[in-house]
Design an enzyme around this catalytic site. Structure first.
Site, PDB file in Angstrom:
ATOM      1  N   SER A   1       0.851  -1.194   0.000  1.00  0.00           N
ATOM      2  CA  SER A   1       0.000   0.000   0.000  1.00  0.00           C
ATOM      3  C   SER A   1       0.883   1.239   0.000  1.00  0.00           C
ATOM      4  O   SER A   1       1.642   1.465   0.948  1.00  0.00           O
ATOM      5  CB  SER A   1      -0.895   0.010   1.235  1.00  0.00           C
ATOM      6  OG  SER A   1      -1.409   1.314   1.406  1.00  0.00           O
TER       7      SER A   1
ATOM      8  N   HIS B   1      -1.328  -1.259  -4.313  1.00  0.00           N
ATOM      9  CA  HIS B   1      -2.585  -0.918  -3.639  1.00  0.00           C
ATOM     10  C   HIS B   1      -2.626   0.592  -3.373  1.00  0.00           C
ATOM     11  O   HIS B   1      -1.716   1.153  -2.755  1.00  0.00           O
ATOM     12  CB  HIS B   1      -2.680  -1.703  -2.330  1.00  0.00           C
ATOM     13  CG  HIS B   1      -3.970  -1.550  -1.597  1.00  0.00           C
ATOM     14  ND1 HIS B   1      -5.108  -2.264  -1.916  1.00  0.00           N
ATOM     15  CD2 HIS B   1      -4.310  -0.770  -0.540  1.00  0.00           C
ATOM     16  CE1 HIS B   1      -6.095  -1.922  -1.088  1.00  0.00           C
ATOM     17  NE2 HIS B   1      -5.630  -1.021  -0.244  1.00  0.00           N
TER      18      HIS B   1
ATOM     19  N   MET C   1      -8.993   8.201  -0.014  1.00  0.00           N
ATOM     20  CA  MET C   1      -9.802   8.587   1.159  1.00  0.00           C
ATOM     21  C   MET C   1     -10.338   9.999   0.971  1.00  0.00           C
ATOM     22  O   MET C   1      -9.639  10.862   0.433  1.00  0.00           O
ATOM     23  CB  MET C   1      -8.928   8.549   2.415  1.00  0.00           C
ATOM     24  CG  MET C   1      -8.258   7.206   2.652  1.00  0.00           C
ATOM     25  SD  MET C   1      -7.410   7.182   4.225  1.00  0.00           S
ATOM     26  CE  MET C   1      -6.544   5.603   4.093  1.00  0.00           C
TER      27      MET C   1
ATOM     28  N   HIS D   1      -8.485   1.171  -3.882  1.00  0.00           N
ATOM     29  CA  HIS D   1      -9.401   0.962  -2.750  1.00  0.00           C
ATOM     30  C   HIS D   1     -10.049   2.303  -2.414  1.00  0.00           C
ATOM     31  O   HIS D   1      -9.395   3.189  -1.868  1.00  0.00           O
ATOM     32  CB  HIS D   1      -8.566   0.412  -1.576  1.00  0.00           C
ATOM     33  CG  HIS D   1      -9.333   0.221  -0.301  1.00  0.00           C
ATOM     34  ND1 HIS D   1      -8.711   0.011   0.913  1.00  0.00           N
ATOM     35  CD2 HIS D   1     -10.666   0.183  -0.040  1.00  0.00           C
ATOM     36  CE1 HIS D   1      -9.620  -0.128   1.862  1.00  0.00           C
ATOM     37  NE2 HIS D   1     -10.817  -0.021   1.318  1.00  0.00           N
TER      38      HIS D   1
ATOM     39  N   MET E   1     -11.451  -5.755   5.682  1.00  0.00           N
ATOM     40  CA  MET E   1     -10.646  -4.804   6.463  1.00  0.00           C
ATOM     41  C   MET E   1     -10.381  -5.404   7.837  1.00  0.00           C
ATOM     42  O   MET E   1     -11.324  -5.735   8.564  1.00  0.00           O
ATOM     43  CB  MET E   1     -11.386  -3.477   6.631  1.00  0.00           C
ATOM     44  CG  MET E   1     -11.610  -2.668   5.367  1.00  0.00           C
ATOM     45  SD  MET E   1     -10.127  -2.201   4.471  1.00  0.00           S
ATOM     46  CE  MET E   1      -9.188  -1.318   5.714  1.00  0.00           C
TER      47      MET E   1
HETATM   48  C1  DX5 Z   1      -6.196   1.571   5.708  1.00  0.00           C
HETATM   49  C2  DX5 Z   1      -5.774   1.253   4.303  1.00  0.00           C
HETATM   50  C3  DX5 Z   1      -4.681   0.260   4.203  1.00  0.00           C
HETATM   51  C4  DX5 Z   1      -3.399   0.660   4.875  1.00  0.00           C
HETATM   52  C5  DX5 Z   1      -2.812  -0.569   5.475  1.00  0.00           C
HETATM   53  O1  DX5 Z   1      -7.360   2.322   5.686  1.00  0.00           O
HETATM   54  O2  DX5 Z   1      -6.867   0.755   3.544  1.00  0.00           O
HETATM   55  O3  DX5 Z   1      -4.455  -0.153   2.864  1.00  0.00           O
HETATM   56  O4  DX5 Z   1      -2.445   1.227   4.004  1.00  0.00           O
HETATM   57  O5  DX5 Z   1      -1.713  -0.198   6.236  1.00  0.00           O
HETATM   58  P1  DX5 Z   1      -0.992  -1.208   7.218  1.00  0.00           P
HETATM   59  O6  DX5 Z   1      -0.509  -2.374   6.404  1.00  0.00           O
HETATM   60  O7  DX5 Z   1       0.126  -0.376   7.777  1.00  0.00           O
HETATM   61  O8  DX5 Z   1      -2.002  -1.630   8.254  1.00  0.00           O
HETATM   62 ZN    ZN Z   2      -6.509  -0.194   1.503  1.00  0.00          ZN
END
Ligand code: DX5
Ligand code: ZN
Length: 226
Positions: free
Chosen positions: A12, A37, A41, A70, A141
């Site tokens: 990500s 990824h 937001m 996402h 999630m």
């Molecule tokens: C959170 C995101 C994730 C995030 C995960 O809202 O959707 O994709 O980047 O980060 P880690 O792997 O650090 O939990």
């Molecule tokens: Zn994500």
């Protein structure tokens, strides 16, 4: 994009250097990341704000694998065409983002992308039961969406239930949040095949120390497959 059941690691870029996305994307791909990824937001559906279609379109120029977008935004439908135009391969919408996820998934496919549906930790697997014929991916999630670096919530029962519900359909189960060498085997054992990892991939590395990304990716993959 052909369907592949092997474990895929999707770094990500929420954990990347925001001033250097092009080099960061090339670094994680060079170092063995399977998908890229991209966390969108809106400061409304989730309490954080990242980037929109023009930025995602700029990322696309650097992605040679799969751009997995996402969306943590509401509403989704007015932006589907913009993300298609930006070059998303997979576009994932949250089932909690509006009352008409069925229509949203149809629209994502109609725009030429693979369609994903994401579930917040508090949402039961059954919320997507009647969407599985319209989905190419279910994103579970394992943190509350909005931020990287949060601790993993153990939802392996939900992952197992989804794997049963999916049956022999070609639908990926993606896990997002707190994936690392400790949690990867739990979620893969429960039926997941796509592992999003932000902090666990970028930790200790940088574009100038990209080999660390490679070590982190290989460690997660080895843990997941072991
Ligand atoms: C959170 C995101 C994730 C995030 C995960 O809202 O959707 O994709 O980047 O980060 P880690 O792997 O650090 O939990
Ligand atoms: Zn994500």
């Amino acid at each position: 994009m052909t369907f592949d059941r092997r474990v895929k690691i999707a770094p990500s870029i929420l954990s990347a250097d925001f001033a250097d996305f092009g080099r960061e994307i090339r670094a994680i791909e060079d170092q063995g990341g399977d998908w890229v990824h991209v966390d969108v937001m809106d400061g409304h559906f989730v309490p954080n704000l990242t980037f929109g279609p023009p930025a995602v379109k700029a990322f696309r120029r650097h992605v040679t694998t799969v751009m997995d977008v996402h969306l943590m935004i509401a509403p989704v439908d007015p932006y589907i065409d913009a993300y298609a135009e930006a070059g998303a391969d997979i576009l994932t919408a949250h089932v909690e983002a509006g009352p008409h996820t069925h229509r949203t998934l149809q629209a994502i496919r109609a725009a030429g992308m693979k369609a994903g549906v994401a579930l917040n930790p508090g949402t039961p697997a059954e919320a997507v039961e009647h969407l599985l014929d319209l989905a190419d991916l279910v994103c579970v999630m394992t943190v509350n969406p909005g931020f990287g670096g949060q601790s993993f919530l153990d939802l392996t029962g939900k992952i197992r239930r989804l794997r049963e519900m999916i049956g022999d359909r070609e639908v990926h189960i993606e896990i997002d949040g707190g994936v690392d060498t400790r949690t990867a085997p739990l979620v893969v054992g429960a039926g997941a095949d796509v592992l999003v990892a932000g902090s666990a991939v970028f930790r200790g590395g940088s574009v100038d120390k990209a080999h660390v990304y490679g070590e982190n990716i290989r460690a997660i993959r080895a843990a997941a497959e072991g």
